[in-house]
Each structure stands twice: as C-alpha cells, then as structure tokens.
Design a protein around this motif. Sequence first.
Motif, PDB file in Angstrom:
ATOM      1  N   SER A 470       0.856  -1.190   0.000  1.00 28.26           N
ATOM      2  CA  SER A 470       0.000   0.000   0.000  1.00 28.26           C
ATOM      3  C   SER A 470       0.892   1.240   0.000  1.00 28.26           C
ATOM      4  O   SER A 470       2.031   1.183   0.469  1.00 28.26           O
ATOM      5  CB  SER A 470      -0.890   0.006   1.244  1.00 28.26           C
ATOM      6  OG  SER A 470      -0.075   0.150   2.393  1.00 28.26           O
ATOM      7  N   GLN A 472       0.892   3.646   1.895  1.00 23.45           N
ATOM      8  CA  GLN A 472       1.294   3.975   3.276  1.00 23.45           C
ATOM      9  C   GLN A 472       2.573   3.216   3.661  1.00 23.45           C
ATOM     10  O   GLN A 472       3.473   3.767   4.290  1.00 23.45           O
ATOM     11  CB  GLN A 472       0.172   3.609   4.283  1.00 23.45           C
ATOM     12  CG  GLN A 472      -1.078   4.470   4.173  1.00 23.45           C
ATOM     13  CD  GLN A 472      -1.956   4.040   2.999  1.00 23.45           C
ATOM     14  OE1 GLN A 472      -1.914   2.892   2.597  1.00 23.45           O
ATOM     15  NE2 GLN A 472      -2.720   4.982   2.431  1.00 23.45           N
ATOM     16  N   GLU A 473       2.619   1.907   3.258  1.00 24.85           N
ATOM     17  CA  GLU A 473       3.801   1.092   3.588  1.00 24.85           C
ATOM     18  C   GLU A 473       5.041   1.584   2.850  1.00 24.85           C
ATOM     19  O   GLU A 473       6.159   1.387   3.300  1.00 24.85           O
ATOM     20  CB  GLU A 473       3.578  -0.371   3.161  1.00 24.85           C
ATOM     21  CG  GLU A 473       2.648  -1.151   4.054  1.00 24.85           C
ATOM     22  CD  GLU A 473       2.436  -2.546   3.457  1.00 24.85           C
ATOM     23  OE1 GLU A 473       3.358  -3.368   3.594  1.00 24.85           O
ATOM     24  OE2 GLU A 473       1.372  -2.798   2.867  1.00 24.85           O
ATOM     25  N   LEU A 474       4.797   2.211   1.710  1.00 26.13           N
ATOM     26  CA  LEU A 474       5.893   2.611   0.848  1.00 26.13           C
ATOM     27  C   LEU A 474       6.839   3.624   1.503  1.00 26.13           C
ATOM     28  O   LEU A 474       8.058   3.491   1.419  1.00 26.13           O
ATOM     29  CB  LEU A 474       5.304   3.199  -0.444  1.00 26.13           C
ATOM     30  CG  LEU A 474       6.198   3.138  -1.667  1.00 26.13           C
ATOM     31  CD1 LEU A 474       6.632   1.713  -1.922  1.00 26.13           C
ATOM     32  CD2 LEU A 474       5.445   3.681  -2.877  1.00 26.13           C
ATOM     33  N   GLY A 475       6.278   4.585   2.186  1.00 23.01           N
ATOM     34  CA  GLY A 475       7.101   5.605   2.852  1.00 23.01           C
ATOM     35  C   GLY A 475       8.014   6.292   1.848  1.00 23.01           C
ATOM     36  O   GLY A 475       7.597   6.672   0.762  1.00 23.01           O
ATOM     37  N   ASP A 476       9.301   6.409   2.232  1.00 16.25           N
ATOM     38  CA  ASP A 476      10.237   7.091   1.320  1.00 16.25           C
ATOM     39  C   ASP A 476      11.136   6.090   0.581  1.00 16.25           C
ATOM     40  O   ASP A 476      12.248   6.410   0.173  1.00 16.25           O
ATOM     41  CB  ASP A 476      11.091   8.086   2.121  1.00 16.25           C
ATOM     42  CG  ASP A 476      11.824   7.384   3.272  1.00 16.25           C
ATOM     43  OD1 ASP A 476      11.578   6.171   3.461  1.00 16.25           O
ATOM     44  OD2 ASP A 476      12.629   8.045   3.963  1.00 16.25           O
ATOM     45  N   LYS A 477      10.649   4.847   0.412  1.00 14.53           N
ATOM     46  CA  LYS A 477      11.469   3.824  -0.257  1.00 14.53           C
ATOM     47  C   LYS A 477      11.617   4.161  -1.744  1.00 14.53           C
ATOM     48  O   LYS A 477      10.690   4.615  -2.389  1.00 14.53           O
ATOM     49  CB  LYS A 477      10.827   2.444  -0.096  1.00 14.53           C
ATOM     50  CG  LYS A 477      10.846   1.950   1.347  1.00 14.53           C
ATOM     51  CD  LYS A 477      10.347   0.523   1.433  1.00 14.53           C
ATOM     52  CE  LYS A 477      10.513  -0.028   2.839  1.00 14.53           C
ATOM     53  NZ  LYS A 477       9.533   0.496   3.775  1.00 14.53           N
ATOM     54  N   GLN A 478      12.821   3.885  -2.270  1.00 18.64           N
ATOM     55  CA  GLN A 478      13.097   4.182  -3.680  1.00 18.64           C
ATOM     56  C   GLN A 478      13.111   2.893  -4.495  1.00 18.64           C
ATOM     57  O   GLN A 478      13.535   1.842  -3.998  1.00 18.64           O
ATOM     58  CB  GLN A 478      14.458   4.863  -3.799  1.00 18.64           C
ATOM     59  CG  GLN A 478      14.334   6.308  -4.267  1.00 18.64           C
ATOM     60  CD  GLN A 478      15.706   6.861  -4.648  1.00 18.64           C
ATOM     61  OE1 GLN A 478      16.710   6.487  -4.077  1.00 18.64           O
ATOM     62  NE2 GLN A 478      15.734   7.764  -5.613  1.00 18.64           N
ATOM     63  N   TYR A 543      14.070  -3.203  -2.303  1.00 18.60           N
ATOM     64  CA  TYR A 543      14.364  -2.018  -1.470  1.00 18.60           C
ATOM     65  C   TYR A 543      15.860  -1.737  -1.400  1.00 18.60           C
ATOM     66  O   TYR A 543      16.288  -0.602  -1.246  1.00 18.60           O
ATOM     67  CB  TYR A 543      13.799  -2.189  -0.056  1.00 18.60           C
ATOM     68  CG  TYR A 543      12.296  -2.306  -0.006  1.00 18.60           C
ATOM     69  CD1 TYR A 543      11.482  -1.678  -0.959  1.00 18.60           C
ATOM     70  CD2 TYR A 543      11.662  -3.050   0.997  1.00 18.60           C
ATOM     71  CE1 TYR A 543      10.108  -1.788  -0.924  1.00 18.60           C
ATOM     72  CE2 TYR A 543      10.282  -3.163   1.038  1.00 18.60           C
ATOM     73  CZ  TYR A 543       9.501  -2.531   0.077  1.00 18.60           C
ATOM     74  OH  TYR A 543       8.144  -2.649   0.112  1.00 18.60           O
TER      75      TYR A 543
END
Length: 556
Positions: A470, A472-478, A543
Amino acid sequence: MDNQQLLELFQSRGLIDFSLSQEILAEVGHSGKEIAEILADFQVIQSRDDVWPIIASELGTSQVDLRDWTPSEALLSLVPAGTARLHGALPVNFDDTGLYVVLVDPLNPQTPEDLRFALGREINVVVAPDYLVEAKINECYGGEGKAMADILSQLETGSQSLSVAELESEANSAPIIRYVDLVLYQAIKEKASDIHFEPFEKDFKIRYRVDGGLFEMAPPPIHLALPILSRVKVMANMNIAERRVPQDGRIVKQMGDKQVDMRVSSLPTHHGESIVLRVLDRSSVNLSLENLGLTDHIYNYITETIEKPNGIFIVTGPTGAGKTTTLYAALRRINTIDSKLLTAEDPVEYDIDGIIQIPINDAIGLDFPRVLRAFLRQDPDRIMIGEMRDKETATIGIQAALTGHLVLSTLHTNDAPGAVTRLVDMGCEPFLISASLEGILAQRLVRTICKECKSPYEPNEAILNQLGISPQELGDKQFFTGSGCDVCGQSGYRGRRGLYELLNVTDPIRELITARAPSVVLKQKAVELGMNTLREDGLRNIYLGLTSIEEVLKYT
C-alpha cells in the motif's frame, strides 16, 4: 588438432606405445576433454602446454610466446582477416625467407600449402598454443560480429542431402570448425548458461541464454544447418550418422586460459536435430555459502544444519533456480578430511576433490535407489542425492537420515512447505518425514539491475498492488530499474542473485507434518514462527536496489 595425428607423433618419439594411445583415445571419447589435457592426466607430459615444444621439434621449427606480443598493422595486412580466420593463421614475422605464421592446427600439412597459394608467398610455420592463437586472431582482426561475417563469407553453399562421409568431411572443414568455435566463444564470453542450435523449415536459429533470458545470434544460412550440427556432434563424440534418436555427449574446450565444460543433448525434430549445450561454469562450483547472498539468519541456519550428524536438508525450486550450486557450496564447506562424502547425481556436473561422486545411469540399471543402497555399505558420513524423484529414493534417503547420516537433496516444488506435501504424495510416511527432516530452503534466481545504467523510477499503483504494497507502507522507499546500455546488452540487467525462503522444521511444524496438514497450513504456521517468504525476500532485494519489481513478480 587431429587426435590420431598427435598420438602417432607421440608414438613415433617413443613417449607412448600403441595400447596407451588407444586408452588415451578412449578417454577422449569418454570425458570430452582435449587431447593435451588427457596426455597430462596420464602423466605423459607435465602440463597441457608441454605438447607445443614437442610439435615444434617434430616440425623442425621454434615455439613463440604470444602472451605479451602485439603485431604491427603492416604485418597484419599481409594476411586478410577472412584468410586468417579461415585457416586459423596469424602472421608473426616477415623477412627474405617468407612469412612466418602460427597456426591453430600446426600439424595439418594442407594449411601452409593453402596459405602459400592464397597469399602468393613462401610460408614458414612456427608454433604457439592453439588457444592463444585463436584469442590473438580475434583480438587482432576485430570482434566476434566481424568474425562471423568474415567466416560466413568464406562458407560455400551446402546441401541438405550429404552422405555420412561427405557430412563428416564438411563438419571437419576449416570454415565450419572456425564458425562453430566462434559461436561457442561469443556465447561463453557473454556468460551464457545454454547454447541452442535450432533448425526450422525456413531458417536456422542459434540462441543463447544469459541470466535466464534467451538472445538470438545473427542466424547462419539454412543450408549450413547440417554441417554446423554435425560439427557440434563430432566435438561431443556423438554418432553423426544417427539422427532419429536423442543422444547425449560432452565437450571440454579450452577458452583462453580457462577450461569450459559443456553437456550436449540432441533431439530429433521435424526439420532436423535440435542441439542444446549446457555450459557448466566451473567458477560457480567455487562459490562458497558466503557468496550466495543469503541473509545472516539463513546463512547461520544452513551452516549449523549441515554440520549436524544426521537429518535431511532439502533445497527446492524449479529447474535453473541454482539448487545444485547451493548444495555444492554446502558440500565444499563440510568437505573435510574427517568426513566421508558421497553424491549420486544425474549427471555429475562438477568434479570436487575429496568427494566420491557417482553418475546415475538408468540405461544399465544404475538408478538412484540402487546407488543409495550401495552408499550405505560405503560407511558415509554425508550423502547428497541429486534429486528425490520417486518414493523409493525418498524412502532410502529418510532411512539413511534416521540411521545416522546427514542427507542433502533437491526437490522440484514452488515453495518450502510444498516439499513436505510432495514427499507425502510420493508415499512417504508423515511420521518418518517429521522425524528425519531438518530444514527446507526454497530458492529462485532473479536478474540484478545493471550497475552501469541503474536509475530510480516511480512504479505505478497497479504494479504496487500486484506486489501487495500500500502507498502507506511505501514511505520514502526508492525503486530502481536498468535503462539499458552496452555493458548489459540493452537489457538493463547484469548477473543474477538468489531469493530464499527457509522452513525450519521445529516441533510445531513436526506436529503438523505428522497430522498430514496441507501445505497452506504449514506455510501459515511457518510465517507465524518467523519464516520470510520468497516474495518478502524479493521485496528486501527491491528495497536494497538490487533487482526490479518486474523480476520479483515474475519469479515469486
């Protein structure tokens, strides 16, 4: 070089007798190795390079060192690229007495004559190792693409209806030999794992597999299919007259300063034989557990498990998932002087010093169960079974584990819990499985993003939904992808790494196995107890910027 010719030379010099030469010829056919390598194995010479001074002495000429030698443009211009490649000839000097050349096959008396006629000069032959001559010709006369065009231009029109004798002569003609050598050289240079020769009605395809994907080479004309396929069969010591039944063979070829081992399989099709070469990369057998990309938890678990005195450890996954490589890395770790290791494999892919390896041969009744029963009378400490493919093999493996042996094996299942269900489906008793099983490692190989063209990108919501993430889980991951460059052949990927899922068989899991719980229940329990699934390990690699979303979705 012609093996018979070389052996006759050694006989005439009193280095071997007739019976030993026949023994050496038989070993060439059996092992697929080059003749110089076998002469060294038989201790006729100390190393394979020792044949060249003997050949130079026989020809009354000298040996030259090509390793750090660079020819001038003027010297190279004396032999056109096509002629150099066709005859396997490299000019090394020129004076009043004529042109000095090194040949890939210095024992062929016809080659200097052909060169004399083609170039209108006196030819003096000097000697250097054939693999260095080949490498220098490629280096001096341009890359493989140019080489293919040069060789193809030299090939005459062939025929699809040749007699066996004509076919053998065509397969051993200089242009065909050079062409097939170039195909193998290019594929191996690109780190191919398989090379496919595929005849169709209107064309003849040559494809090679790199990092799991197939790439096509510039196809040769259809009329060359038969001589090219026959050349591969000659190299693999297969019967070129037999085209109606599948055959297996082996080629061991010197490429530069390394030896490449290839398993060859032919299959009769509607338009001729399809031949596939599996390239066995000896460097992968030197892989250690540390280099497999395991997480600390899995690495520690495997190193502890393979040191146990008894039990079964299974590596599972589809064909080409790297199961054998993982097991060999484990075997190398426990291959110590105080431990007797036996392996039953179909076939033996790599030779490892200190381990007794037995090739399975169903044709003579030497199947897995028969070999395993014999194993138990050989006082082993650890046993590797290439694959548990039937009830009898699995049962003997379980009995071996219960009687104080450590058993390593592979299975073809989609995930780790599925291996338990597969053993039960084969007919193994659940209580015996739970008593003997220590752990199951499921694995896949995914392509890694090319470091040269790696760039960040934003995945769309549909792809994230497929991954089950989702926003929301993604956050600032590239996220990263490869845009494609010359280094990776415009694919965006270079190299592969493993994804792993480890099922540790603890008491709660043993109870479920004994109760014949389905694999879904086993999986839920294992996740509850801390198992990371293949998909979760895939996400970890995404990730870390090591692989792409597409690769993880494709394999998990």
